[in-house]
Structures are given as structure tokens and as C-alpha cells.
Design an enzyme around this catalytic site. Sequence first.
Site, PDB file in Angstrom:
ATOM      1  CE  LYS A 207      -3.858   2.574   2.301  1.00  0.00           C
ATOM      2  NZ  LYS A 207      -4.628   2.175   4.026  1.00  0.00           N
ATOM      3  NE  ARG A 217      -5.771   9.301   2.928  1.00  0.00           N
ATOM      4  CZ  ARG A 217      -4.140   9.813   2.475  1.00  0.00           C
ATOM      5  NH1 ARG A 217      -3.930  10.763   2.709  1.00  0.00           N
ATOM      6  NH2 ARG A 217      -3.799   8.665   2.934  1.00  0.00           N
ATOM      7  CE  LYS A 229      -3.083   7.925   6.691  1.00  0.00           C
ATOM      8  NZ  LYS A 229      -4.530   7.299   7.223  1.00  0.00           N
ATOM      9  CD  GLU A 245       5.897  -3.495   3.778  1.00  0.00           C
ATOM     10  OE1 GLU A 245       5.258  -5.211   4.834  1.00  0.00           O
ATOM     11  OE2 GLU A 245       6.351  -3.041   4.225  1.00  0.00           O
ATOM     12  CE  LYS A 260      -6.361   2.205  -0.634  1.00  0.00           C
ATOM     13  NZ  LYS A 260      -6.956   2.361   0.085  1.00  0.00           N
ATOM     14  CB  SER A 286     -11.338   7.199  -4.490  1.00  0.00           C
ATOM     15  OG  SER A 286     -10.171   7.975  -3.470  1.00  0.00           O
ATOM     16  CE1 TYR A 325     -14.817   2.958  -2.785  1.00  0.00           C
ATOM     17  CE2 TYR A 325     -13.234   3.445  -4.968  1.00  0.00           C
ATOM     18  CZ  TYR A 325     -13.695   3.108  -3.162  1.00  0.00           C
ATOM     19  OH  TYR A 325     -12.562   3.371  -2.089  1.00  0.00           O
TER      20      TYR A 325
END
Length: 335
Positions: A207, A217, A229, A245, A260, A286, A325
Site C-alpha cells: 500500500k 478520505r 502517512k 512486504e 494499492k 477513489s 467502485y
Amino acid sequence: MPSINSSDPTDVLRYRPRRLRRTESLRRMVRETTLSVNDLIYPMFVTEGEGQKVEIASMPDCYRYSLDLLLKEIKEVYDLGINAIALFPVVPEELKDDTGTESFNPNGLVQRTVKAIREAVPEIIVMTDVALDPFTNHGHDGLIDDQGNILNDPTVEVLVKMAVSQAAAGASFVAPSDMMDGRVGAIRRALDAEGYIDVGILAYSAKYASAYYGPFRDALDSAPKFGDKKTYQMDAANAREALKEIELDIAEGADMVMVKPALAYLDIIHQVRNATNLPVAAYNVSGEYSMIKAAARMGWIDEKKIILETLTSMKRAGADLILTYFAKEVALMLA
């Protein structure tokens, strides 16, 4: 593969790739990548209240649903052939604190929603997000110290409680999206110890700290109140780190792994596909969604064709599953 001698005119006549593109039937017959409704996972937003269906301004045609209307929507998408949803909660401000205690409330919004879905549509796969940002008053995915540093191990302890509470409510998969070190192994051990051996883990393994998350968000009112982040989500410039990872999460017990975002990271999806035999998911996030919607509303693109081309590119790169979505729209198109 035979060599083609461009100086020999007979070779030009012999090799005509267009023969296999001549008709739609031929193109379908030799198509290498196929997008199916079975590939889709539908992210959905749940909020408190009743009779609520509120469009997200930065995500046209996406809504925050209260539980009563969410259940109706889930029944509809399941009838369209969508097998799985990913659930995200809109948590009231008064329930947020600096340690995210609402995240493991057995009567919290997520837990109540999962139980209700299990009763209403028992066959659908319910994936729950394991991260603290919707539940913290600072908007970060972890606990913080007095200097604003994200604390890894204390955060993992809360994530474990959260995952177990979601499993107890009936989640099919828990999906840790926080990017804390060691959380997959800790969650797996706790789930097994509590008897939830059949609850799977979809790990957000690679991610990235991405600018593509902005509209999401907005949907959850979960933007960080300070900083960013980048100390826990991955640097967008790194590829080898993604494989590290992935390897760690698989060793810790992940059942599926995720990359992602998807669209700007197709190379990562491809590398991950070649590195593991586990199912690989891609999150069509998004920002990717909203850019297509915005361009379509301006009349600049053919929305349906762009959606199918975009999602097919993710499958072609190596994704087995796509969180998108567009899932309901695609299911209607494919039907």
C-alpha cells in the site's frame, strides 16, 4: 517464435496478425484477458441513521448508506453476481478518540453492520477494513506519541482486537490496511486462538503513500489532521520493497495480498503476480474512479469503454481480484 525477414516479400504475406482481429467473434475467441463479475469486490460505505443515501461529492454515483438502505443495495449487487463487498464505516466524530477504542466495540457500526449482512445476504463475502484512521480523532492509522510519531507495536495490539471483533460479528475476511509491521502475523495468531480459523486475511501488503486516496478520505472524513502517512505507507518510487512486504505478509499468514493503488502501479501488480501463487488483489482507488467520472461528465471520454479498458489492464497486469467502485456498473455492463 520464427524470425521474420523483412527483406523477403513472402514473409510479409505469410505473417498477417490482422487475420485474428477481423471479426468480433475472432477477437473474442483469441482474447488473452477476460474481465468477469467474479473478479470484482465492491467497496461500500456505511453510516449511522436510517433512510440515508448521501452522494459523496468527490465520488459521483458513490454513496454513504445507512444500514437499512445498505442491505437493500447489497441484495441488489449480489443478485447481479457480485460475490464480495468491502465495508468501510463513517464514524461519528463524538465516537473518535486518540486510540481508536470504538474500532473494537462489539456493538459498533461495523460489527452491527456485518451481523445484519450475515442475516440478510448470508452467502455474500464480507471483507472488513482493519485500520484505525476512521476511528481516531487525528486521522492516522496508528496510535501516536507526544511527538506525533506513529507507534507500531501498540497499534498492532489494537488492530488485533479490532480484527477479532469483526470476525466475531461474522466477517469472511479481515483486511489490514494500516501497513504496521507484523500485524498480519499477530492477527492470524489471535484469530486462530479465538477459534476463527476459517476467517481469511486479505493483506494490504503493498500500500503506497498515494495522492490518489483523496476522495476516499472525503467519504470517511478520515484525512490526517497533521503530517502525512509516509512513515508507514510505501514510497511511490519503490518496487523491490513491495516484494519484501508481500513476502513478509505471506510468511505471517496472509491468504490474499493486495497492491494499492492499481492504475499507476500496474508494474508492481505484475511483479507481485510473478512472485506468489496466492490470489493477488488490486485496489482501483477513489482517485482513479473520480478522474474517470469527472472526464465522463465533461463529455471527454466514453465512460463505459474507459471503465472496461482500465479494469482489464489490471487483470492483464496479473490481478486476480479488483476492488472497484465501478463494480455495480461493470456487473450491469457484463450482464
